[in-house]
Enzyme design. Structure first.
Site, mmCIF file in Angstrom:
data_model
loop_
_atom_site.group_PDB
_atom_site.id
_atom_site.type_symbol
_atom_site.label_atom_id
_atom_site.label_comp_id
_atom_site.label_asym_id
_atom_site.label_seq_id
_atom_site.Cartn_x
_atom_site.Cartn_y
_atom_site.Cartn_z
ATOM 1 N N CYS A 1 11.135 0.176 7.355
ATOM 2 C CA CYS A 1 10.951 1.287 6.424
ATOM 3 C C CYS A 1 11.750 2.494 6.907
ATOM 4 C CB CYS A 1 9.468 1.660 6.337
ATOM 5 S SG CYS A 1 8.456 0.462 5.435
ATOM 6 N N HIS B 1 8.633 -6.487 5.187
ATOM 7 C CA HIS B 1 9.527 -5.651 4.386
ATOM 8 C C HIS B 1 10.628 -6.515 3.757
ATOM 9 C CE1 HIS B 1 11.140 -1.486 3.709
ATOM 10 N NE2 HIS B 1 12.202 -2.219 3.395
ATOM 11 N N HIS C 1 13.803 -8.014 3.224
ATOM 12 C CA HIS C 1 15.025 -7.967 4.028
ATOM 13 C C HIS C 1 15.588 -9.371 4.196
ATOM 14 C CE1 HIS C 1 12.299 -9.449 7.162
ATOM 15 N NE2 HIS C 1 13.342 -9.707 7.911
#
Length: 347
Positions: free
Chosen positions: A74, A168, A170
């Site tokens: 983040c 996250h 990715h």
């Protein structure tokens, strides 16, 4: 697109990709007291199979399922510095802090598709997906030009069931100092077919799938997605541009423009397969030609997408035949998988 390169506190490179090529990207320094990055990766060769195997024991200490407020992917906030010093980004790429490959043995990068921790690639808009494609292409070109790099591999693993340790959205980009075993086998098969028939095997596979039609999942003007005839995974789709090309750097403008919408639709269909168990875990893998050498001209860039989920409450684990002997046994008939993926199309 605008690209901005800078360094993290331990010397690793970080690159910001902004959709607006006129955007003013302020370079934010990394305030963390990090030691210079170190690695202990080693490439060994299996004497019986000839395959390269990477030994990277330092990765045992990598970040593992951190809480949301400690996510290293983040953007940084006041009082909490992450791997991305900036307070916001469109797409960002940086050298992995715990790389499997580094130095003379290649390079590993992380690519974050969005600053939004709670979304997924499938929920991006077409502009952001196009920016990710541009970033993949940029990294393929730059990493492929490095001394010692033989092949560039862009991929996304999604879901704890796949083994992902960071939630996250990715992916990763590997610059291999060797040609991967799977690509080596493809090249040998394609070369043998060329010697025997004078034709390109990739072209023939794509043409046959488009003509036969039962395993086609979706088709555009410049791309076709199909479940392969001998699919290894319960739900596996291969996505090919209609014009054969070696890698992302040589993909033509028309195919590049059509890709975002078509790929997003494909990912959304995967999420609809098991609505009660969404999001669907998957691996999305770009297969690109080696950066140079014999076989590059005959190779066909394509993306392979598959999930380990076979039903809403069952996973496909690699059994002894698969993990021990690489003899795959698929529980779902490819034609049935294709039909199901057509059924869950956007309305």
């Amino acid at each position: 697109m605008k690209r901005t390169s800078t360094r993290l506190a331990d010397g690793r490179e970080i690159l910001y990709f902004d959709a607006d090529d006129g955007a003013a990207r302020a370079v934010v320094p990394d305030p963390r007291p990090l030691d210079a990055s170190a690695d202990s990766c080693e490439v060994r060769r299996d004497p019986l199979l000839g395959d390269a195997v990477v030994i990277a024991s330092h990765r045992q200490g990598r970040t593992y399922h951190p809480p949301v407020d400690a996510c290293p992917l983040c953007p940084s906030t006041e009082g909490r510095a992450s791997e991305v010093p900036a307070p916001d980004y469109d797409v960002v790429v940086f050298e992995n802090r715990f790389p499997s490959l580094a130095g003379d043995n290649g390079r590993c990068e992380v690519i974050c598709f969005t600053p939004d921790h709670r979304t997924s690639f499938a929920e991006l808009d077409e502009e952001r997906a196009a920016l990710v494609l541009a970033a993949w292409t940029d990294r393929t070109a730059e990493l492929g030009a490095r001394a010692g790099v033989r092949q560039v591999y862009c991929f996304e693993n999604r879901g704890a069931e796949i083994g992902v340790t960071l939630a996250h959205p990715h992916g990763q980009i590997y610059a291999f100092p060797f040609i991967t075993p799977r690509t080596t086998r493809m090249l040998a098969t394609v070369a043998a077919h060329r010697a025997r028939t004078g034709a390109n095997l990739f072209d023939e596979v794509l043409a046959a799938e488009r003509a036969e039609g039962t395993r086609i999942v979706l088709e555009g003007e410049h791309w076709s997605a199909f479940v392969p005839y001998a699919a290894r995974w319960p739900y596996e789709v291969h996505l090919y541009p209609h014009r054969r090309t070696a890698d992302l750097t040589t993909l033509d403008d028309a195919a590049r423009a059509e890709f975002p919408g078509l790929y997003l639709e494909l990912l959304r269909r995967f999420d609809r397969l098991f609505a009660a168990a969404a999001p669907t875990p998957y691996v999305s893998a770009w297969h690109q030609a080696p950066v140079a050498g014999e076989g590059r001209a005959d190779f066909a860039l394509h993306l392979e997408l598959f999930t380990v989920r076979r039903t809403a409450d069952k996973l496909k684990y690699l059994a002894g035949t698969e993990s021990g002997m690489e003899a795959y046994m698929n529980d779902v008939r490819p034609e049935d998988a294709a039909a199901r993926l057509r059924e869950v199309a956007s309305r």
